[in-house]
Motif scaffolding. Structure first.
Motif, PDB file in Angstrom:
ATOM      1  N   ALA A 191       0.993  -1.131  -0.032  1.00 18.42           N
ATOM      2  CA  ALA A 191      -0.122   0.005  -0.054  1.00 18.42           C
ATOM      3  C   ALA A 191       0.836   1.224  -0.144  1.00 18.42           C
ATOM      4  O   ALA A 191       0.421   2.338  -0.690  1.00 18.42           O
ATOM      5  N   GLU A 192       2.004   1.105   0.725  1.00 14.22           N
ATOM      6  CA  GLU A 192       2.665   2.492   0.681  1.00 14.22           C
ATOM      7  C   GLU A 192       3.417   2.625  -0.465  1.00 14.22           C
ATOM      8  O   GLU A 192       3.766   3.703  -1.011  1.00 14.22           O
ATOM      9  N   ALA A 193       4.007   1.639  -1.052  1.00 16.81           N
ATOM     10  CA  ALA A 193       4.567   1.340  -2.645  1.00 16.81           C
ATOM     11  C   ALA A 193       3.525   2.266  -3.582  1.00 16.81           C
ATOM     12  O   ALA A 193       3.955   3.104  -4.424  1.00 16.81           O
ATOM     13  N   ARG A 194       2.326   1.462  -3.700  1.00 17.11           N
ATOM     14  CA  ARG A 194       1.286   2.188  -4.386  1.00 17.11           C
ATOM     15  C   ARG A 194       1.102   3.670  -4.154  1.00 17.11           C
ATOM     16  O   ARG A 194       1.132   4.456  -5.235  1.00 17.11           O
ATOM     17  N   ASP A 195       0.828   4.140  -3.109  1.00 20.84           N
ATOM     18  CA  ASP A 195       0.760   5.495  -2.512  1.00 20.84           C
ATOM     19  C   ASP A 195       2.088   6.467  -3.069  1.00 20.84           C
ATOM     20  O   ASP A 195       1.790   7.717  -3.486  1.00 20.84           O
ATOM     21  N   ALA A 219       1.722   1.153 -10.241  1.00 19.93           N
ATOM     22  CA  ALA A 219       0.822   1.167  -9.216  1.00 19.93           C
ATOM     23  C   ALA A 219      -0.318   0.203  -9.593  1.00 19.93           C
ATOM     24  O   ALA A 219      -1.241  -0.383  -8.671  1.00 19.93           O
ATOM     25  N   SER A 220      -0.898   0.000 -11.021  1.00 22.92           N
ATOM     26  CA  SER A 220      -2.043  -0.477 -11.161  1.00 22.92           C
ATOM     27  C   SER A 220      -1.547  -2.339 -11.023  1.00 22.92           C
ATOM     28  O   SER A 220      -2.477  -2.702 -10.352  1.00 22.92           O
ATOM     29  N   LEU A 221      -0.137  -2.569 -10.906  1.00 21.31           N
ATOM     30  CA  LEU A 221      -0.091  -3.940 -10.961  1.00 21.31           C
ATOM     31  C   LEU A 221      -0.183  -4.104  -9.576  1.00 21.31           C
ATOM     32  O   LEU A 221      -0.470  -5.408  -8.981  1.00 21.31           O
ATOM     33  N   ILE A 222       0.230  -3.167  -8.454  1.00 24.19           N
ATOM     34  CA  ILE A 222       0.058  -3.567  -7.165  1.00 24.19           C
ATOM     35  C   ILE A 222      -1.299  -3.701  -6.755  1.00 24.19           C
ATOM     36  O   ILE A 222      -1.651  -4.283  -5.762  1.00 24.19           O
ATOM     37  N   GLU A 223      -2.021  -2.654  -7.269  1.00 22.02           N
ATOM     38  CA  GLU A 223      -3.744  -2.781  -6.872  1.00 22.02           C
ATOM     39  C   GLU A 223      -4.118  -4.086  -7.262  1.00 22.02           C
ATOM     40  O   GLU A 223      -4.916  -4.653  -6.341  1.00 22.02           O
ATOM     41  N   GLU A 224      -3.628  -4.552  -8.099  1.00 14.49           N
ATOM     42  CA  GLU A 224      -4.033  -6.140  -8.589  1.00 14.49           C
ATOM     43  C   GLU A 224      -3.653  -7.208  -7.430  1.00 14.49           C
ATOM     44  O   GLU A 224      -4.307  -7.930  -7.162  1.00 14.49           O
ATOM     45  N   LYS A 225      -2.515  -6.902  -7.327  1.00 15.81           N
ATOM     46  CA  LYS A 225      -1.861  -7.933  -5.885  1.00 15.81           C
ATOM     47  C   LYS A 225      -2.864  -7.675  -4.707  1.00 15.81           C
ATOM     48  O   LYS A 225      -2.877  -8.575  -4.075  1.00 15.81           O
ATOM     49  N   LEU A 226      -3.297  -6.524  -4.638  1.00 16.26           N
ATOM     50  CA  LEU A 226      -4.034  -6.182  -3.266  1.00 16.26           C
ATOM     51  C   LEU A 226      -5.495  -6.529  -3.486  1.00 16.26           C
ATOM     52  O   LEU A 226      -6.152  -6.532  -2.758  1.00 16.26           O
ATOM     53  N   ILE A 233      -7.764  -0.410 -12.661  1.00 13.73           N
ATOM     54  CA  ILE A 233      -8.319   0.169 -13.870  1.00 13.73           C
ATOM     55  C   ILE A 233      -8.177   1.632 -14.087  1.00 13.73           C
ATOM     56  O   ILE A 233      -7.780   2.254 -14.800  1.00 13.73           O
ATOM     57  N   ASP A 234      -8.289   2.245 -12.954  1.00  9.53           N
ATOM     58  CA  ASP A 234      -8.495   3.788 -12.655  1.00  9.53           C
ATOM     59  C   ASP A 234      -7.058   4.056 -12.946  1.00  9.53           C
ATOM     60  O   ASP A 234      -6.952   5.228 -13.559  1.00  9.53           O
ATOM     61  N   HIS A 235      -5.989   3.635 -12.587  1.00  4.57           N
ATOM     62  CA  HIS A 235      -4.655   4.031 -12.743  1.00  4.57           C
ATOM     63  C   HIS A 235      -4.271   4.016 -14.109  1.00  4.57           C
ATOM     64  O   HIS A 235      -3.719   4.877 -14.802  1.00  4.57           O
ATOM     65  N   LEU A 236      -4.820   2.915 -14.782  1.00  4.17           N
ATOM     66  CA  LEU A 236      -4.538   2.707 -16.295  1.00  4.17           C
ATOM     67  C   LEU A 236      -5.332   3.773 -17.045  1.00  4.17           C
ATOM     68  O   LEU A 236      -4.694   4.152 -17.991  1.00  4.17           O
ATOM     69  N   ARG A 237      -6.572   4.293 -16.487  1.00  7.46           N
ATOM     70  CA  ARG A 237      -7.285   5.179 -17.186  1.00  7.46           C
ATOM     71  C   ARG A 237      -6.710   6.563 -17.030  1.00  7.46           C
ATOM     72  O   ARG A 237      -6.726   7.395 -17.939  1.00  7.46           O
ATOM     73  N   THR A 238      -6.167   6.629 -15.940  1.00 15.14           N
ATOM     74  CA  THR A 238      -5.441   8.166 -15.619  1.00 15.14           C
ATOM     75  C   THR A 238      -4.416   8.063 -16.744  1.00 15.14           C
ATOM     76  O   THR A 238      -3.758   9.272 -17.288  1.00 15.14           O
ATOM     77  N   LEU A 239      -3.576   6.910 -16.781  1.00 15.13           N
ATOM     78  CA  LEU A 239      -2.062   6.927 -17.783  1.00 15.13           C
ATOM     79  C   LEU A 239      -2.666   7.163 -19.205  1.00 15.13           C
ATOM     80  O   LEU A 239      -1.997   7.924 -20.077  1.00 15.13           O
ATOM     81  N   LEU A 240      -4.045   6.579 -19.667  1.00 12.14           N
ATOM     82  CA  LEU A 240      -4.453   6.660 -20.909  1.00 12.14           C
ATOM     83  C   LEU A 240      -5.115   8.037 -21.296  1.00 12.14           C
ATOM     84  O   LEU A 240      -5.087   8.642 -22.192  1.00 12.14           O
ATOM     85  N   ALA A 241      -5.536   8.850 -19.999  1.00 11.27           N
ATOM     86  CA  ALA A 241      -6.258   9.937 -20.292  1.00 11.27           C
ATOM     87  C   ALA A 241      -5.641  11.376 -21.186  1.00 11.27           C
ATOM     88  O   ALA A 241      -6.253  12.138 -21.623  1.00 11.27           O
ATOM     89  N   VAL A 242      -4.260  11.310 -21.010  1.00 11.58           N
ATOM     90  CA  VAL A 242      -3.312  12.174 -21.663  1.00 11.58           C
ATOM     91  C   VAL A 242      -3.356  11.845 -23.208  1.00 11.58           C
ATOM     92  O   VAL A 242      -2.469  12.516 -23.789  1.00 11.58           O
ATOM     93  N   ARG A 243      -3.644  10.642 -23.580  1.00 10.46           N
ATOM     94  CA  ARG A 243      -3.231  10.281 -25.062  1.00 10.46           C
ATOM     95  C   ARG A 243      -3.885  11.021 -26.046  1.00 10.46           C
ATOM     96  O   ARG A 243      -5.165  11.739 -26.006  1.00 10.46           O
ATOM     97  N   GLU A 244      -3.082  11.841 -26.870  1.00 13.39           N
ATOM     98  CA  GLU A 244      -3.449  12.995 -27.669  1.00 13.39           C
ATOM     99  C   GLU A 244      -3.883  12.212 -29.007  1.00 13.39           C
ATOM    100  O   GLU A 244      -3.163  11.624 -29.722  1.00 13.39           O
ATOM    101  N   ASP A 270     -10.539 -11.146 -16.847  1.00  9.35           N
ATOM    102  CA  ASP A 270     -10.025 -12.066 -16.159  1.00  9.35           C
ATOM    103  C   ASP A 270     -10.203 -11.871 -14.586  1.00  9.35           C
ATOM    104  O   ASP A 270     -10.296 -12.928 -13.857  1.00  9.35           O
ATOM    105  N   ARG A 271     -10.395 -10.485 -13.975  1.00 17.20           N
ATOM    106  CA  ARG A 271     -10.410 -10.308 -12.719  1.00 17.20           C
ATOM    107  C   ARG A 271     -11.936  -9.910 -12.283  1.00 17.20           C
ATOM    108  O   ARG A 271     -12.570 -10.348 -11.166  1.00 17.20           O
ATOM    109  N   LEU A 272     -12.616  -9.113 -13.194  1.00 12.06           N
ATOM    110  CA  LEU A 272     -13.830  -8.677 -12.832  1.00 12.06           C
ATOM    111  C   LEU A 272     -14.891  -9.381 -13.505  1.00 12.06           C
ATOM    112  O   LEU A 272     -16.272  -9.573 -13.367  1.00 12.06           O
ATOM    113  N   HIS A 273     -14.642 -10.482 -14.520  1.00 10.90           N
ATOM    114  CA  HIS A 273     -15.570 -11.242 -15.467  1.00 10.90           C
ATOM    115  C   HIS A 273     -16.360 -10.585 -16.016  1.00 10.90           C
ATOM    116  O   HIS A 273     -17.552 -11.053 -15.958  1.00 10.90           O
ATOM    117  N   ASP A 274     -16.269  -9.201 -16.439  1.00 16.41           N
ATOM    118  CA  ASP A 274     -17.314  -8.569 -17.234  1.00 16.41           C
ATOM    119  C   ASP A 274     -16.935  -8.323 -18.463  1.00 16.41           C
ATOM    120  O   ASP A 274     -16.097  -7.836 -19.111  1.00 16.41           O
TER     121      ASP A 274
END
Length: 373
Positions: A191-195, A219-226, A233-244, A270-274
């Motif tokens: 959790a400290e590493a992610r933060d 940070a996304s990988l750590i969230e998955e471990k947790l 997914i939110d961290h990845l969306r933040t990463l992608l949000a600046v895509r021009e 694989d994780r949310l089965h959606d």
């Protein structure tokens, strides 16, 4: 000779051959140094470069020649002489164009051919003084590795909070924080590493940060471990949000963009089965990331999900698109596995066995045969 070191010689030769007049004496001595260097007569080359430095009319030419004196001594294994030459350069031109490189080279020589601990202290001093130098970021990683060898990840954290504070408010601040975050992760303090990684991404946002995408990815990988899949997914969306994007010029693609988009889809699948969300995100990769090498992977994964969901028509449409847009893809010759209407061509190479097993839900116990590609 490495590309990195070779570049210096090419540049120096260009300065002599194509640049402004540098003075006859300098040009003669420098050219003699070049001839001796290419003939493998490094001691002779060092003497010629030293003479070129003595008669140089410009500071940049003098410093380049002095640097090459050190390089020639290093090439012939005369490490003590190389140190003397670099020290001469540092004393002659402490703020010159080669000062930073000389400081890092001196530290390397001390680490490898002298007192290693003194060398690492010199490396830290060089890093603190020349934070914008191209070697500084790699130096931070080397210093962290040295601390870890001496005292483990707790020593890395102590270094980051202690001596490395001098690098705060410099171009290297995010590098120190990034390495500290990984030390926390290795210690199991997830959790400290992610933060720490999220804080880094916010403190050094696009387009100013050099590690922003990497921080959000990890940070996304750590969230998955947790087990926090939505947060991942939110961290990845933040990463992608600046895509021009631009309809005229396409998109500016950074290395993490399309893998992040794929990972969003995989987390849904694989994780949310959606499946519905996963299919949407897979198609987004295919449709929006036009330069990505993952586009055929995305279409294949989307077609497989459509078939699993009983959407035979959509699975066939995607399989046909895969065969049309990516005829050379390893998945194109496997399209019949997701669409019963498709028949392999008579002379078509068969679908790779590991893809067939994967499509049928089997797991390979052994690595895939390279010939299956």
């Amino acid at each position: 000779m490495s590309a990195r070191r070779g570049f210096g010689f090419v540049l120096a030769w260009w300065l002599v051959g194509c640049g402004p007049s540098l003075g006859d004496a300098y040009e003669r001595s420098f050219a003699a140094g070049q001839r001796a260097y290419h003939a493998g007569r490094y001691e002779e080359a060092a003497k010629s470069y030293d003479e070129a430095a003595r008669v140089a009319e410009r500071v940049k030419d003098r410093d380049e020649a002095l640097f090459l004196v050190a390089r020639m001594h290093e090439r012939r294994g005369a490490h003590a002489e190389a140190k003397v030459a670099l020290q001469k350069l540092a004393e002659t031109s402490p703020d010159g164009p080669r000062a930073g490189r000389a400081a890092f080279e001196l530290a390397d020589l001390e680490i490898e051919h002298g007192d290693a601990e003194r060398g690492y202290a010199m490396l830290f001093d060089a890093t603190a003084k020349h934070t914008k130098n191209g070697l500084a970021r790699r130096a931070v990683k080397r210093l962290v590795e040295h601390e870890r060898e001496r005292g483990g990840d707790e020593a890395v954290l102590a270094w980051a909070k202690g001596p490395a504070r001098i690098l705060r408010n410099t171009d290297l601040e995010e590098n120190v924080d990034y390495e500290a975050a990984f030390a926390l992760e290795r210690l199991g303090r997830l959790a400290e590493a992610r933060d720490a990684l999220v804080a880094l991404s916010r403190a050094h946002p696009y387009p100013f940060g050099t590690l922003t995408d990497d921080a959000l990815w990890h940070a996304s990988l750590i969230e998955e471990k947790l087990g926090r899949y939505e947060a991942a997914i939110d961290h990845l969306r933040t990463l992608l949000a600046v895509r021009e994007s631009s309809h005229l010029t396409g998109s500016y693609e950074r290395p993490r963009f399309s893998p992040a988009q794929m990972r969003v889809a995989e987390l849904y699948r694989d994780r949310l089965h959606d499946h519905r969300a996963a299919r949407r995100e897979l198609h987004k990769l295919y449709a929006d990331h036009l330069t990505s090498t993952l586009r055929d992977d995305a279409l294949w994964a989307e077609a497989r999900l459509a078939r699993e969901d009983g959407d035979a028509g959509e699975a066939c449409d995607l399989a046909e698109r895969l065969r049309k847009d990516f005829s050379d893809s390893r998945y194109a010759r496997c399209a019949h596995l997701v669409c019963d209407e498709i028949r392999p061509a008579p002379n078509e190479k068969p679908c790779a066995g590991y893809i067939e097993r994967e499509a049928s839900g089997q797991k390979d116990e052994e690595p895939a045969d390279p010939g299956d590609n």
